[in-house]
Design an enzyme around this catalytic site. Structure first.
Site, PDB file in Angstrom:
ATOM      1  N   ILE A  33      -4.560  -2.739   5.077  1.00 21.62           N
ATOM      2  CA  ILE A  33      -4.245  -4.162   5.202  1.00 21.62           C
ATOM      3  C   ILE A  33      -4.310  -4.606   6.663  1.00 21.62           C
ATOM      4  O   ILE A  33      -4.735  -5.715   6.981  1.00 21.62           O
ATOM      5  CB  ILE A  33      -2.854  -4.479   4.578  1.00 21.62           C
ATOM      6  N   GLU A  34      -3.914  -3.723   7.599  1.00 18.40           N
ATOM      7  CA  GLU A  34      -3.976  -4.053   9.028  1.00 18.40           C
ATOM      8  C   GLU A  34      -5.426  -4.096   9.489  1.00 18.40           C
ATOM      9  O   GLU A  34      -5.826  -4.981  10.268  1.00 18.40           O
ATOM     10  CB  GLU A  34      -3.180  -3.027   9.831  1.00 18.40           C
ATOM     11  N   SER A  81     -20.753  -2.441   1.891  1.00 23.01           N
ATOM     12  CA  SER A  81     -19.369  -2.588   1.458  1.00 23.01           C
ATOM     13  C   SER A  81     -19.234  -3.902   0.711  1.00 23.01           C
ATOM     14  O   SER A  81     -20.217  -4.631   0.551  1.00 23.01           O
ATOM     15  CB  SER A  81     -18.493  -2.471   2.691  1.00 23.01           C
ATOM     16  N   LEU A  82     -18.055  -4.207   0.199  1.00 24.54           N
ATOM     17  CA  LEU A  82     -17.820  -5.417  -0.596  1.00 24.54           C
ATOM     18  C   LEU A  82     -16.946  -6.400   0.162  1.00 24.54           C
ATOM     19  O   LEU A  82     -16.082  -6.004   0.946  1.00 24.54           O
ATOM     20  CB  LEU A  82     -17.131  -5.073  -1.918  1.00 24.54           C
ATOM     21  N   GLU A 121     -13.950  -3.274 -13.135  1.00 21.72           N
ATOM     22  CA  GLU A 121     -13.494  -1.888 -13.117  1.00 21.72           C
ATOM     23  C   GLU A 121     -12.553  -1.671 -11.937  1.00 21.72           C
ATOM     24  O   GLU A 121     -12.630  -2.378 -10.923  1.00 21.72           O
ATOM     25  CB  GLU A 121     -14.670  -0.915 -13.048  1.00 21.72           C
ATOM     26  N   LYS A 123     -10.870  -0.356  -8.561  1.00 19.84           N
ATOM     27  CA  LYS A 123     -11.427   0.100  -7.279  1.00 19.84           C
ATOM     28  C   LYS A 123     -10.698   1.384  -6.889  1.00 19.84           C
ATOM     29  O   LYS A 123      -9.567   1.352  -6.410  1.00 19.84           O
ATOM     30  CB  LYS A 123     -11.246  -0.973  -6.205  1.00 19.84           C
ATOM     31  N   ASP A 125      -9.521   4.670  -4.937  1.00 24.89           N
ATOM     32  CA  ASP A 125      -9.246   4.902  -3.524  1.00 24.89           C
ATOM     33  C   ASP A 125      -9.680   6.315  -3.164  1.00 24.89           C
ATOM     34  O   ASP A 125      -8.906   7.264  -3.233  1.00 24.89           O
ATOM     35  CB  ASP A 125      -7.755   4.707  -3.252  1.00 24.89           C
ATOM     36  N   ARG A 144     -21.342   7.770   2.569  1.00 20.60           N
ATOM     37  CA  ARG A 144     -21.863   6.451   2.913  1.00 20.60           C
ATOM     38  C   ARG A 144     -22.135   6.332   4.406  1.00 20.60           C
ATOM     39  O   ARG A 144     -23.074   5.670   4.831  1.00 20.60           O
ATOM     40  CB  ARG A 144     -20.869   5.363   2.483  1.00 20.60           C
ATOM     41  N   GLU A 181     -17.554   7.195  -6.490  1.00 18.40           N
ATOM     42  CA  GLU A 181     -16.402   7.540  -5.657  1.00 18.40           C
ATOM     43  C   GLU A 181     -15.932   8.950  -6.004  1.00 18.40           C
ATOM     44  O   GLU A 181     -15.754   9.281  -7.181  1.00 18.40           O
ATOM     45  CB  GLU A 181     -15.268   6.554  -5.931  1.00 18.40           C
ATOM     46  N   TYR A 233     -20.141   4.250 -10.086  1.00 20.04           N
ATOM     47  CA  TYR A 233     -19.975   2.789 -10.177  1.00 20.04           C
ATOM     48  C   TYR A 233     -21.275   2.011  -9.993  1.00 20.04           C
ATOM     49  O   TYR A 233     -21.275   0.784  -9.999  1.00 20.04           O
ATOM     50  CB  TYR A 233     -18.923   2.295  -9.184  1.00 20.04           C
ATOM     51  N   LYS A 297     -18.434  -7.530 -10.546  1.00 20.66           N
ATOM     52  CA  LYS A 297     -19.860  -7.656 -10.228  1.00 20.66           C
ATOM     53  C   LYS A 297     -20.538  -8.545 -11.262  1.00 20.66           C
ATOM     54  O   LYS A 297     -20.234  -8.453 -12.467  1.00 20.66           O
ATOM     55  CB  LYS A 297     -20.536  -6.277 -10.241  1.00 20.66           C
ATOM     56  N   LYS A 321      -8.307  -7.304  -4.065  1.00 18.04           N
ATOM     57  CA  LYS A 321      -7.339  -6.300  -3.629  1.00 18.04           C
ATOM     58  C   LYS A 321      -5.947  -6.589  -4.185  1.00 18.04           C
ATOM     59  O   LYS A 321      -5.555  -7.750  -4.357  1.00 18.04           O
ATOM     60  CB  LYS A 321      -7.269  -6.269  -2.099  1.00 18.04           C
ATOM     61  N   CYS A 415      29.997  14.952  10.912  1.00 18.88           N
ATOM     62  CA  CYS A 415      29.684  14.111   9.758  1.00 18.88           C
ATOM     63  C   CYS A 415      29.982  12.647  10.094  1.00 18.88           C
ATOM     64  O   CYS A 415      31.076  12.328  10.572  1.00 18.88           O
ATOM     65  CB  CYS A 415      30.511  14.555   8.555  1.00 18.88           C
ATOM     66  N   CYS A 418      33.258  11.696   7.653  1.00 17.16           N
ATOM     67  CA  CYS A 418      34.590  12.302   7.772  1.00 17.16           C
ATOM     68  C   CYS A 418      34.825  13.042   9.084  1.00 17.16           C
ATOM     69  O   CYS A 418      35.940  13.470   9.370  1.00 17.16           O
ATOM     70  CB  CYS A 418      34.837  13.255   6.604  1.00 17.16           C
ATOM     71  N   CYS A 445      27.398  18.583   5.641  1.00 16.28           N
ATOM     72  CA  CYS A 445      28.773  18.397   6.090  1.00 16.28           C
ATOM     73  C   CYS A 445      29.623  19.435   5.370  1.00 16.28           C
ATOM     74  O   CYS A 445      29.536  19.583   4.140  1.00 16.28           O
ATOM     75  CB  CYS A 445      29.245  16.985   5.744  1.00 16.28           C
ATOM     76  N   CYS A 451      35.569  15.000   2.263  1.00 17.57           N
ATOM     77  CA  CYS A 451      34.668  13.989   2.815  1.00 17.57           C
ATOM     78  C   CYS A 451      34.523  12.878   1.787  1.00 17.57           C
ATOM     79  O   CYS A 451      34.092  13.130   0.647  1.00 17.57           O
ATOM     80  CB  CYS A 451      33.307  14.614   3.128  1.00 17.57           C
TER      81      CYS A 451
END
Length: 785
Positions: A33-34, A81-82, A121, A123, A125, A144, A181, A233, A297, A321, A415, A418, A445, A451
């Site tokens: 995602i980043e 890629s897609l 279908e 995706k 991983d 790839r 894949e 695929y 597709k 996604k 601890c 206690c 502990c 305790c």
């Protein structure tokens, strides 16, 4: 312009580095995602400044360069890629572009547009690969890579068991490039990591990394031992057309022996695509493999050709996604919690971040060994993963973002609850008369029930539904009772009076009476339930059932020696010592005595289990003493030669040498020269006689249970009984009830809503009963319903 150019250059350099780590090293340092955020920022800047676009930009290619350790392969047809969709509006916009591109009526808010057919279908991983077949024979496998040039991994792909080395049937094109894949199932991933831990090898953060790392080994023998799978695929280079549709292509590939997705479906229009996305999203966690979205597709091959390609992606396909299961955030602090057994566990306190649709502020760190494995420091940027209902966990540290003021994580000496001393556990491994001591992964502990945290957790476990099942005693109520000094052991629950609880927060006259009634109603637990409620380390529900079924009474369970307990199925020497130590402890003895004094009447007690009683022989007993150098064969020779334990212990050297080789004979004599060993052996033999399971005891006829040796699986929601009740009834007939379906499963009971387990059962051709048939089956076997 200068600011935009500088930012574009920064983003390209950062994305190139991430591409290298992801595609070449198989060691991504940020979650997908980043990466997507950085990529879309670059894409937007280049769209606003088209004169700055260059051919080497990450937006103009896929992935990164091939590993130099592999021969490079040039793809005749680029492996693109897609494009990604993250919202429903993105999907509708994609559909609009497709419809316009094909010059079809678009429609409006009131409908009227043309419905395009799409294939749908999951995706997967994993790692995208290309398989080249010449005249039906697999001649090359490649990654790839950067979309144009990949790596030759032919030797490794040949080890993936579901990739055919020769296509089935006839009629395939002379040249056929299959794309798909390579992935690893969730179960395979867990097995691999467990094996890696056993041998001290590297563990993997997720199945994708495991699959990529396994497929790109220079030693194909390593790849061959990894649980890899392939799913096709699409196609690339091909010397003749196969079918007029994408689904038609895949179905023909399946006929030629290539695996395709079981979830492959045809959708007529965008509304059916969105419905498919929602459905697969709801079933995502039940699937046996990881997916991160759905690929749609355009189904018509002619329409695909008409739509064509952008610089790095086809116009006729898109990946919708799912919300990210991995995210970046900051580790603000590490705190330590104390559990029921005194384990002091580190917990990550995080800068709140949304993961898979849920805001996460805490994550498990398991133990200090895990902290060390991660190389974790307070202040680090970390990757958090959350899958379904699984507790969020820290899976990786982003080292390049570590701040200068990062602090190490230290286990407290006292601890946090206690103040008692915290000590590291020791692992005692016992085998063949020797004890090996090493440091464990857990810190504890030593305060025990003094305790407050341990006491609270012990009571919460004791009253839980699968234990004593005292309704009305939730976590907060237990905490109140402990904090008010009303309860300092499980036995104190049975001394509670109305006036003790009526004024507590959340209680009134009615709820107080209900609680007292529930406590009174719990005074007749079954033996297995009571054993489980005691919270013996390493004794879960199944082991508690084995103890109850085999030993038959609380008195025998309390007295049983480790050498006797090891006759129970699935109870090894370590667990046997845990059980024995628990009941030897004076405090635990007092708690049990107090419970019985308060009127608890343990049900389901009786004779020793017949199969358990018949399980002993002199040879087996001598083997269980773990005499160094003496295995089962040597133990049996001793039994045949001397006929009794006393005969073995008192044998002279000449007689012993007639039974065993010199080394083993010496070992036996040295073992029994120890007074401690002699006493332990004599005590264990006496207990076998007391319990009626000595090899000379009179044996009962063992009648096998009708489902003994069979494994059953329950799936879906049962309406006439809970799954727990159904499990108990099956176990009463001798069946083992498992959580997953395999070829060894005897039968699957499928209620409404059954999903992937039922699908797998049907694929394997297993026996399946619906609830009505299951109830009839139980009645036929004399089990009340």
């Amino acid at each position: 312009m200068t600011a935009a150019k500088n930012r574009i250059l920064e983003l390209r350099a950062e994305l190139d580095q991430h591409n290298y780590r992801y595609h070449v090293l198989d060691e991504p340092s940020i979650p997908d995602i980043e990466y997507d955020r950085l990529f879309h920022e670059l894409k937007a800047l280049e769209a606003a400044n088209p004169e700055l676009v260059t051919s080497d930009s990450p937006t103009q290619r896929v992935g990164s360069a091939a590993l130099s350790a592999f021969t490079q392969v040039r793809h005749e047809v680029p492996m693109l890629s897609l494009g990604n969709a993250f919202e429903e509006t993105d999907m509708r916009e994609f559909d609009r572009r497709v419809t316009e591109g094909l010059d079809l009526p678009v429609g409006d808010l009131f409908g009227g547009g043309a419905a395009v057919e799409y294939s749908c279908e999951p995706k997967l991983d994993g790692l995208a690969v290309s398989l080249l077949y010449q005249d039906g024979v697999l001649v090359r496998g490649a990654t790839r890579g950067d979309g144009t040039t990949g790596e030759d991994i032919s030797v490794n792909v040949r080890t993936v068991r579901n990739i055919p080395l020769k296509l089935h049937g006839t009629g395939w094109p002379a040249t056929l490039e299959v794309r798909g894949e390579v992935f690893m199932s969730k179960a395979g991933f867990e097995r691999l990591n467990a094996t890696q831990l056993e041998v001290g090898g590297k563990t993997f953060a997720n199945p994708r990394n495991a699959a990529a790392g396994s497929l790109r080994q220079l030693d194909s023998k390593i790849t061959a031992n990894r649980p890899l799978e392939f799913c096709c695929y699409g196609i690339g280079q091909v010397s003749a057309d196969i079918a007029e549709t994408h689904i038609g292509n895949l179905q023909q590939l399946k006929a030629w022996g290539l695996p395709i997705s079981h979830e492959l479906k045809l959708a007529n229009g965008i509304a059916e695509c969105l419905a498919y996305y929602r459905d697969i999203g709801e079933r995502r966690n039940a699937l046996p493999y990881e997916i991160d979205g759905v690929v749609f597709k355009v189904n018509s091959i002619a329409a695909q050709r008409e739509l064509g390609f952008r610089a790095r992606e086809p116009r006729w396909a898109i990946a919708h996604k799912f919300p990210a299961m991995e995210e970046l955030t900051e580790l603000l602090d590490v705190e330590f919690q104390v559990g029921r057994t005194g384990a002091v566990t580190p917990v990550a306190r995080l800068k709140p971040v949304k993961v898979a649709g849920v805001t996460v502020a805490n994550a498990t760190l398991h133990n200090m060994d895990e902290v060390a494995r991660l190389g974790l420091m307070i202040g680090d940027t970390v990757i958090i993963r959350r899958a379904g209902d699984v507790i969020p966990q820290v899976v990786q540290v982003v080292l390049e973002r570590r701040p200068d003021n990062a602090r190490p994580v230290k286990i407290p000496e006292q601890c946090p609850v206690c103040g008692s001393h915290v000590e590291r556990t020791q692992l005692v491994k016992r085998s063949k008369g020797r004890e090996t001591i090493s440091e464990g992964a857990v810190y504890r502990c030593v305060g025990r029930l003094a305790c407050g945290a341990q006491l609270k957790q012990a009571i919460i476990h004791f009253v839980s539904r699968r234990a004593m099942d005292i309704e009305g005693l939730g976590d907060k109520s237990v905490e109140q009772l402990v904090d008010e000094g009303l309860v300092s052991s499980p036995a104190d629950l049975y001394a509670l009076k109305f006036e003790d609880i009526v004024d507590l927060e959340g209680f009134a006259e009615v709820s107080s009476n209900k609680l007292l009634s529930a406590i009174e109603g719990s005074k007749k637990p079954g033996l297995a339930r009571f054993i489980y409620a005691l919270g013996i380390p390493d004794v879960g529900e199944e082991t508690a059932k084995v103890l109850a079924r085999s030993l038959g009474s609380l008195e025998r369970v309390q007295r049983a020696l480790p050498q006797v307990l090891t006759y129970l199925p699935d109870v090894g020497l370590e667990v046997a010592h845990e059980i024995h130590s628990f009941f030897e402890d004076a405090h635990n003895q007092q708690v049990i005595a107090d419970l019985l004094k308060h009127g608890l009447q343990i049900q389901d007690q009786g004779d020793l289990g017949a199969e358990f009683a018949a399980s002993t022989t002199l040879g087996g007993f001598l083997d269980k003493l773990h005499i160094p150098s003496v295995g089962p064969g040597g133990a049996q020779k001793l039994a045949e030669k001397f006929g009794s334990l006393q005969g073995v212990m008192s044998a002279d050297w000449l007689d012993m040498r007639q039974a065993l080789p010199e080394k083993q004979a010496n070992s036996v004599r040295e073992f029994f020269a120890s007074e401690e060993n002699r006493q332990l052996a004599e005590a264990a033999e006496k207990q076998l006689a007391d319990f009626g399971m000595h090899w000379q005891s009179e044996k009962k006829v063992v009648e096998g249970l009708p489902l003994a040796g069979q494994t059953w699986v329950l799936t879906g929601s049962l309406e006439l009984m809970s799954r727990d009740v159904a499990k108990d009834k099956l176990e009463s007939l001798g069946a083992k009830v498992a959580g997953s379906v395999s070829a060894k499963t005897h039968c699957v009971v499928a209620g409404p809503g059954a999903g992937s387990k039922l699908t797998k059962a049907n694929e394997l051709g297993l026996k399946v009963l619906d609830e009505e048939a299951f109830v009839g089956f139980l009645k036929d076997h004399g089990v009340p319903v």
